[in-house]
Write an enzyme that holds these catalytic residues in place. Structure first.
Site, mmCIF file in Angstrom:
data_model
loop_
_atom_site.group_PDB
_atom_site.id
_atom_site.type_symbol
_atom_site.label_atom_id
_atom_site.label_comp_id
_atom_site.label_asym_id
_atom_site.label_seq_id
_atom_site.Cartn_x
_atom_site.Cartn_y
_atom_site.Cartn_z
ATOM 1 N N ARG A 148 0.818 -1.219 0.000
ATOM 2 C CA ARG A 148 0.000 0.000 0.000
ATOM 3 C C ARG A 148 0.849 1.267 0.000
ATOM 4 O O ARG A 148 1.954 1.280 0.520
ATOM 5 C CB ARG A 148 -0.900 0.023 1.243
ATOM 6 C CG ARG A 148 -1.611 -1.272 1.482
ATOM 7 C CD ARG A 148 -2.386 -1.266 2.787
ATOM 8 N NE ARG A 148 -3.525 -0.360 2.772
ATOM 9 C CZ ARG A 148 -4.292 -0.138 3.836
ATOM 10 N NH1 ARG A 148 -3.984 -0.702 5.002
ATOM 11 N NH2 ARG A 148 -5.317 0.677 3.751
ATOM 12 N N MET A 179 -2.565 7.177 -5.513
ATOM 13 C CA MET A 179 -1.459 6.248 -5.757
ATOM 14 C C MET A 179 -1.991 4.824 -5.654
ATOM 15 O O MET A 179 -3.132 4.606 -5.309
ATOM 16 C CB MET A 179 -0.329 6.520 -4.778
ATOM 17 C CG MET A 179 0.344 7.851 -5.077
ATOM 18 S SD MET A 179 1.609 8.240 -3.901
ATOM 19 C CE MET A 179 0.707 8.324 -2.390
ATOM 20 N N ARG A 205 -7.877 7.778 9.555
ATOM 21 C CA ARG A 205 -7.286 9.109 9.323
ATOM 22 C C ARG A 205 -8.333 10.157 9.681
ATOM 23 O O ARG A 205 -9.530 9.850 9.743
ATOM 24 C CB ARG A 205 -6.866 9.271 7.861
ATOM 25 C CG ARG A 205 -8.037 9.155 6.906
ATOM 26 C CD ARG A 205 -7.625 9.449 5.470
ATOM 27 N NE ARG A 205 -8.711 9.088 4.573
ATOM 28 C CZ ARG A 205 -8.573 8.394 3.464
ATOM 29 N NH1 ARG A 205 -7.394 7.982 3.065
ATOM 30 N NH2 ARG A 205 -9.619 8.118 2.705
ATOM 31 N N ARG A 239 -12.809 57.706 2.480
ATOM 32 C CA ARG A 239 -11.675 58.157 1.674
ATOM 33 C C ARG A 239 -12.124 59.263 0.736
ATOM 34 O O ARG A 239 -13.123 59.120 0.021
ATOM 35 C CB ARG A 239 -11.116 56.991 0.850
ATOM 36 C CG ARG A 239 -9.944 57.423 -0.025
ATOM 37 C CD ARG A 239 -9.310 56.257 -0.751
ATOM 38 N NE ARG A 239 -10.168 55.753 -1.809
ATOM 39 C CZ ARG A 239 -9.865 54.684 -2.541
ATOM 40 N NH1 ARG A 239 -8.759 54.013 -2.303
ATOM 41 N NH2 ARG A 239 -10.671 54.286 -3.481
ATOM 42 N N SER A 252 -3.565 53.792 6.512
ATOM 43 C CA SER A 252 -4.235 52.617 5.965
ATOM 44 C C SER A 252 -3.432 52.186 4.742
ATOM 45 O O SER A 252 -3.237 52.966 3.809
ATOM 46 C CB SER A 252 -5.670 52.963 5.574
ATOM 47 O OG SER A 252 -6.285 51.822 5.024
ATOM 48 N N CYS A 267 -6.444 48.185 3.637
ATOM 49 C CA CYS A 267 -7.732 48.201 2.950
ATOM 50 C C CYS A 267 -7.620 47.659 1.528
ATOM 51 O O CYS A 267 -8.563 47.712 0.772
ATOM 52 C CB CYS A 267 -8.323 49.606 2.946
ATOM 53 S SG CYS A 267 -7.327 50.796 2.063
ATOM 54 N N TYR A 281 -6.066 46.517 12.467
ATOM 55 C CA TYR A 281 -7.197 45.854 11.819
ATOM 56 C C TYR A 281 -6.866 45.519 10.361
ATOM 57 O O TYR A 281 -5.932 46.092 9.784
ATOM 58 C CB TYR A 281 -8.456 46.733 11.866
ATOM 59 C CG TYR A 281 -8.365 47.994 11.026
ATOM 60 C CD1 TYR A 281 -8.711 47.983 9.673
ATOM 61 C CD2 TYR A 281 -7.926 49.196 11.584
ATOM 62 C CE1 TYR A 281 -8.606 49.133 8.903
ATOM 63 C CE2 TYR A 281 -7.827 50.345 10.826
ATOM 64 C CZ TYR A 281 -8.169 50.302 9.481
ATOM 65 O OH TYR A 281 -8.066 51.420 8.711
HETATM 66 P P1 ADP Z 1 -6.292 3.926 -0.801
HETATM 67 O O1 ADP Z 1 -5.248 4.832 -0.262
HETATM 68 O O2 ADP Z 1 -6.590 4.148 -2.236
HETATM 69 O O3 ADP Z 1 -7.501 3.875 0.084
HETATM 70 P P2 ADP Z 1 -5.498 1.471 0.429
HETATM 71 O O4 ADP Z 1 -4.062 1.176 0.611
HETATM 72 O O5 ADP Z 1 -6.204 1.976 1.628
HETATM 73 O O6 ADP Z 1 -5.659 2.447 -0.781
HETATM 74 O O7 ADP Z 1 -6.151 0.129 -0.069
HETATM 75 C C1 ADP Z 1 -7.251 -0.017 -0.920
HETATM 76 C C2 ADP Z 1 -8.247 -0.996 -0.350
HETATM 77 O O8 ADP Z 1 -7.642 -2.250 -0.051
HETATM 78 C C3 ADP Z 1 -8.842 -0.510 0.938
HETATM 79 O O9 ADP Z 1 -10.229 -0.697 0.891
HETATM 80 C C4 ADP Z 1 -8.229 -1.357 2.002
HETATM 81 O O10 ADP Z 1 -9.106 -1.570 3.070
HETATM 82 C C5 ADP Z 1 -7.929 -2.671 1.259
HETATM 83 N N1 ADP Z 1 -6.780 -3.327 1.849
HETATM 84 C C6 ADP Z 1 -5.533 -2.829 1.924
HETATM 85 N N2 ADP Z 1 -4.711 -3.662 2.594
HETATM 86 C C7 ADP Z 1 -5.469 -4.735 2.956
HETATM 87 C C8 ADP Z 1 -5.204 -5.920 3.686
HETATM 88 N N3 ADP Z 1 -4.008 -6.167 4.199
HETATM 89 N N4 ADP Z 1 -6.214 -6.777 3.861
HETATM 90 C C9 ADP Z 1 -7.426 -6.512 3.358
HETATM 91 N N5 ADP Z 1 -7.753 -5.435 2.669
HETATM 92 C C10 ADP Z 1 -6.780 -4.524 2.459
HETATM 93 MG MG MG Z 2 -7.560 3.607 2.009
HETATM 94 MG MG MG Z 3 -5.037 53.347 -4.383
#
Ligand code: ADP
Ligand code: MG
Ligand code: MG
Length: 897
Positions: free
Chosen positions: A97, A108, A343, A636, A783, A850, A870
């Site tokens: 990944r 990616m 995240r 002004r 200003s 301004c 300000y």
């Molecule tokens: P993205 O950044 O595009 O979300 P991910 O790396 O999270 O890509 O992976 C894409 C999908 O693959 C996700 O839905 C993730 O849950 C699944 N996935 C990634 N690694 C595993 C794993 N080890 N086992 C099962 N599913 C996975």
């Molecule tokens: Mg993901």
């Molecule tokens: Mg002017």
């Protein structure tokens, strides 16, 4: 150097603080795996972003030390899992990944089920007793690896699946039998060999390195580069992507398995409800890919309460740990839950504000954290008039154009800017419909609820001006054709002048009739939130270059009309930082009198015409000052060159103008010629006019004094400041101030009042900034007019720099457009000098800005640091500036602790 970090088995080498090295995904996986969270995360290891950086430095090669480290941690992974990569009887399967420090969703590549080959697929079958699953995993792997790592066209795989599905007479992937899947695998391999001229790789280690290379390679794919560009992530600001290799868990093992995505709160409204989507018997990207329609997370509560409850618990623990809304990926393998990612979730502006306020109330975060968490620009989404959702359902959609400027507008259609002005003056709400707009249409555009054009793109005049005004706009709507002066035709149907239409600038849709529009208000959570921002700014304090301690940081608005003042007030402005007087002269009958004044042959005639304008100006000032209820109003004095008011390019225009003004055409023509300038921006304008014709400013000051005296007599609050534009020398300020004070004295005596006005100077030319110490003796405030200051510091004409600015930005000669973001080395440096010199002489000198920059978050940070009291910006940017100003305070304090 340590390049590889392990996680799993209840512990991890890294943690969430290592985002820069492990990427967001790798850092959070490590954090989730170890105590105190100790969540069920499949084991794995992360190769750092340093390797990505080296990989490109070395011309797509790895540093030598990487190989033994990967061997070491792969062995550890195998021992934790009790399986070996490539084992024919019980293979370890992994995913490979990507993940950078800043999340770039879907940009990616990721490869799943790695480690399968012709023999291992049999081993997996035996081990799991699930032949169909094993072959499904294998065909997915060949497809992903072939596409992502080896560059075989995705469509070629899809074509094979479609062919087999059709032959088998099935629609869904899940309906394919084991035999079907075996056939697909064999066809995939044949196609792969034909495409690549070699067999699909059977060696698991070779597969793994191929996948690692593909992930590092994807950092520089056009999609990822484009994403960084769109999101203002400068190339080189990040080291690259990390690569995570982790044990697979399988959501595609039948009906007790599944995979899903969930949010700890609703990312579109911010409500504190758990929500998400999942699919039974599915793997990874099936949910996002939209092949099958996923189920709502709430349904999981019914079908598998145990897993649902477990997820709820994890949701709570993750929120408490990260103190923010979490976006999570999970997979269930035969009834056991695994966490695969978490995240901080992306969110809309409305959700961002609601979550920030709720989390403070829940005690999860403090106010400062809440303030830092919302992007100022996100507030724009909350402040535009919106179509009422229920009303839209019943409305008739008649056309679609480009969504050029968001917000909803509803009004009676008119076809010229003049009509728009006339109708608006009579209290009607109008929608301006034109082929295209031009600078002549500005006044009409300003009074319209919305603008609809039939040609032109998102950067056409209509679009740019509309966005600048905060007016909704749909442009390039080719369904609109103009039949005659009274009628437009939209898809064959006639619409007469005065008929109602409604546009939604966010979607580009046009509706028939009146669809209810709700105006933006600051209430509820937004009000609470901005209240905190105000508090932070009000309590702020910093020491500036001049050595003075400056307290507080206010937000003012630029506004020329009572309506602007009302908007500014509603959005929370503490005052008017720039009230331009020139727009007031464009209305009749003032315009005619003003034009007569301009062409006057002598002072007496000029004064006579100015006297006629005075009562009108007085009325304008009275309204604005009254609306602001005692908050400062900075007026002004006249700024633009006089020739802007006398436009007669063609002979017929000249004839008409001469007739209107009742003068001889030849004489007028001579006058127009005299007034013409080669470079009006640097010409006879601003206080230079008052040096030649003092009576102009004297009239304006008298109107201001009389309006204020009137309010004083009515016991109404007032706080007026008088501002002199285009100053280059203290002598100008000294002289104009003296003249103004004489006028004020005269009005005081006449009206029996004792009014005093602060009189200040704009600082918008380098000479003024450099001699600020002298000017400060005669000015109560400065200003900074940063539009002109940028123009004259750079020597870039604001009207012409468009020709070259793109090249400057592309070649990174300049990092930002200096007219959008205050330039540190130019105008901002001059402002710093002016602050130091000015406040050294006059410690009470009040400072503000301004120019356009007053509404730009990055510039607001600079203004705070320099020590301005300000910033002033257009009314609808005020809420954004209130927030950005508070963020500037917090940022500054963090840096100076
Ligand atoms: P993205 O950044 O595009 O979300 P991910 O790396 O999270 O890509 O992976 C894409 C999908 O693959 C996700 O839905 C993730 O849950 C699944 N996935 C990634 N690694 C595993 C794993 N080890 N086992 C099962 N599913 C996975
Ligand atoms: Mg993901
Ligand atoms: Mg002017």
């Amino acid at each position: 150097m340590k390049y590889v970090y392990f996680f799993g088995n209840g512990d991890a080498d890294g943690d969430e603080s290592m985002r820069a090295e492990l990427g967001g995904k790798g850092a959070n996986l490590a954090q989730m795996a170890k105590a105190p969270l100790s969540l069920p995360v499949p084991a794995g290891f992360t190769i750092t972003t340093d390797v990505c950086q080296k990989y490109y430095e070395l011309g797509r090669k790895y540093p030598e030390e990487l190989y033994p480290q990967v061997d070491e941690y792969l062995a550890k992974l195998e021992s934790v899992m009790g399986k070996k990569l490539g084992d024919e009887n019980d293979p370890l399967l992994v995913s490979v990944r990507s993940g950078a420090a800043i999340s770039m969703p879907g940009m990616m590549d990721t490869i799943l089920n790695l480690g399968l080959n012709d023999k291992a697929v049999e081993g997996l079958t035996k081990k799991t007793g699930n032949e169909r699953f094993a072959w499904d995993a294998y065909r997915r792997f060949i497809q992903m690896y072939g596409d992502v790592a080896m560059g075989v066209d995705h469509d070629k795989f899809e074509a094979i699946i479609d062919e087999v599905k059709e032959k088998a007479g099935v629609k869904q992937d899940t309906e394919l039998t084991t035999e079907n899947l075996k056939e697909i695998v064999s066809k995939y391999k044949a196609m792969y060999k034909k495409e690549k001229g070699e067999d699909f790789p059977q060696d698991a280690k070779q597969q793994m390195w191929g996948a690692i290379g593909a992930v590092f390679g994807s950092w520089m794919n056009p999609r990822a580069i484009k994403y960084r560009k769109l999101n203002n992530i400068k190339e080189g600001a990040l080291k690259g992507t990390a690569v995570t290799v982790m044990a697979m868990v399988f959501g595609n093992k039948g009906e007790t398995s599944g995979t899903g995505v969930c949010f700890s709160r609703d990312p579109s409204t911010g409500e504190n409800v758990f929500m998400g989507e999942y699919l039974m018997n599915a793997q990874g990207e099936d949910v996002v890919a939209g092949i099958r329609t996923p189920q709502k997370l709430a349904q999981l509560e019914q079908t598998n309460k145990k897993i649902y409850d477990e997820l709820c618990q994890i949701r709570d623990r993750l929120e408490k740990h990260y103190h923010d809304m979490q976006d999570m990926e999970f997979t269930v393998e035969e009834g056991k839950l695994y966490m695969l990612q978490c995240r901080n979730g992306k969110r809309t502006g409305a959700a961002a504000v609601k979550m920030a306020v709720d989390m403070v109330k829940e005690g999860l975060i403090d106010k400062e954290t809440a303030i830092m968490r919302v992007e100022p620009e996100q507030l724009n989404q909350l402040l535009l008039p919106q179509l009422d959702k229920d009303a839209v359902k019943k409305a008739t959609e008649i056309a679609a154009g480009l969504n050029a400027s968001p917000g909803a507008g509803c009004g009676q259609i008119v076809f010229t800017a003049e009509e728009a002005e006339e109708w608006a003056k009579n209290g009607k709400k109008v929608l301006l419909v034109r082929k295209e707009t031009s600078p002549d249409d500005i006044a009409g555009m300003a009074v319209s609820q919305g603008i609809l054009t039939s040609t032109g793109g998102r950067t056409s005049h209509a679009a740019v001006v509309a966005r600048g005004m905060g007016t909704p706009c749909v442009c390039g709507c080719s369904d609109v054709t103009f039949k005659d002066a009274e009628t437009v035709v939209i898809k064959g149907k006639n619409y007469k002048k005065g008929d109602f239409l409604t546009i939604d600038g966010a979607t580009g849709l046009v509706y028939e009739g009146q669809v209810a529009v709700k105006p933006a208000t600051i209430s509820g959570d937004l009000e609470t939130f901005l209240g905190w921002a105000d508090e932070i700014r009000a309590n702020s304090e910093r020491v500036t270059e001049s050595g003075n301690t400056v307290k507080g940081f206010d937000i003012y608005a630029n506004g020329d009309t009572p309506q602007n003042a009302i908007d500014a007030f509603r959005f929370g402005a503490m005052g008017i930082g720039l009230c331009r007087t020139e727009h007031m002269f464009f209305d009749e009958p003032k315009l005619t009198d003003f034009q007569k004044m301009i062409i006057s042959e002598d002072t007496a005639a000029r004064k006579e015409n100015l006297a006629k304008i005075l009562p009108h100006q007085q009325k304008d000032f009275y309204e604005i000052i009254k609306t602001m209820e005692g908050r400062p109003v900075t007026i002004r004095l006249l700024d633009p060159p006089l020739n802007e008011f006398i436009q007669a390019e063609t002979d017929s225009q000249l004839t008409a103008l001469a007739q209107k003004l009742g003068v001889d055409k030849e004489a007028l023509s001579r006058k127009v010629m005299q007034l013409a300038e080669h470079n009006p921006m640097l010409g006879h304008r601003g206080c230079r006019l008052a040096i030649t014709y003092p009576e102009i400013y004297e009239m304006q000051v008298e109107a201001i004094a009389r309006a204020t005296a009137q309010l004083e007599k009515e016991s109404k609050k007032h706080n007026v400041l008088i501002m002199i534009p285009n100053v280059v020398s203290y002598n100008e300020v000294e002289q104009i101030r003296k003249q103004a004070e004489a006028v004020i004295d005269k009005v005081n005596k006449e009206k029996g009042v004792n009014l005093k006005f602060e009189i200040g100077s704009m600082i918008e030319f380098p000479r003024a900034a450099l001699s600020a110490g002298k000017i400060a003796k005669y000015a109560d405030f400065f200003s900074f007019g940063t539009n002109d200051l940028t123009q004259t510091t750079f020597g870039f004409s604001r009207d012409d720099y468009g020709k070259f600015i793109e090249s400057y930005l592309q070649q990174r000669i300049l990092e930002d457009d200096p007219f959008a973001t205050l330039d540190e080395d130019g105008p901002a440096a001059l402002m710093e000098i002016a602050e130091e010199k000015g406040r050294t002489v006059n410690q009470h000198l009040h400072l503000g800005i301004c120019g356009e920059h007053g509404g730009d978050p990055a510039s607001i940070h600079i203004c705070y640091r320099i020590g301005l009291n300000y910033v002033s910006c257009s009314p609808y940017r005020v809420p954004l500036a209130r927030l950005a100003g508070a963020q500037a305070v917090i940022d500054y304090e963090r840096k100076h602790q």
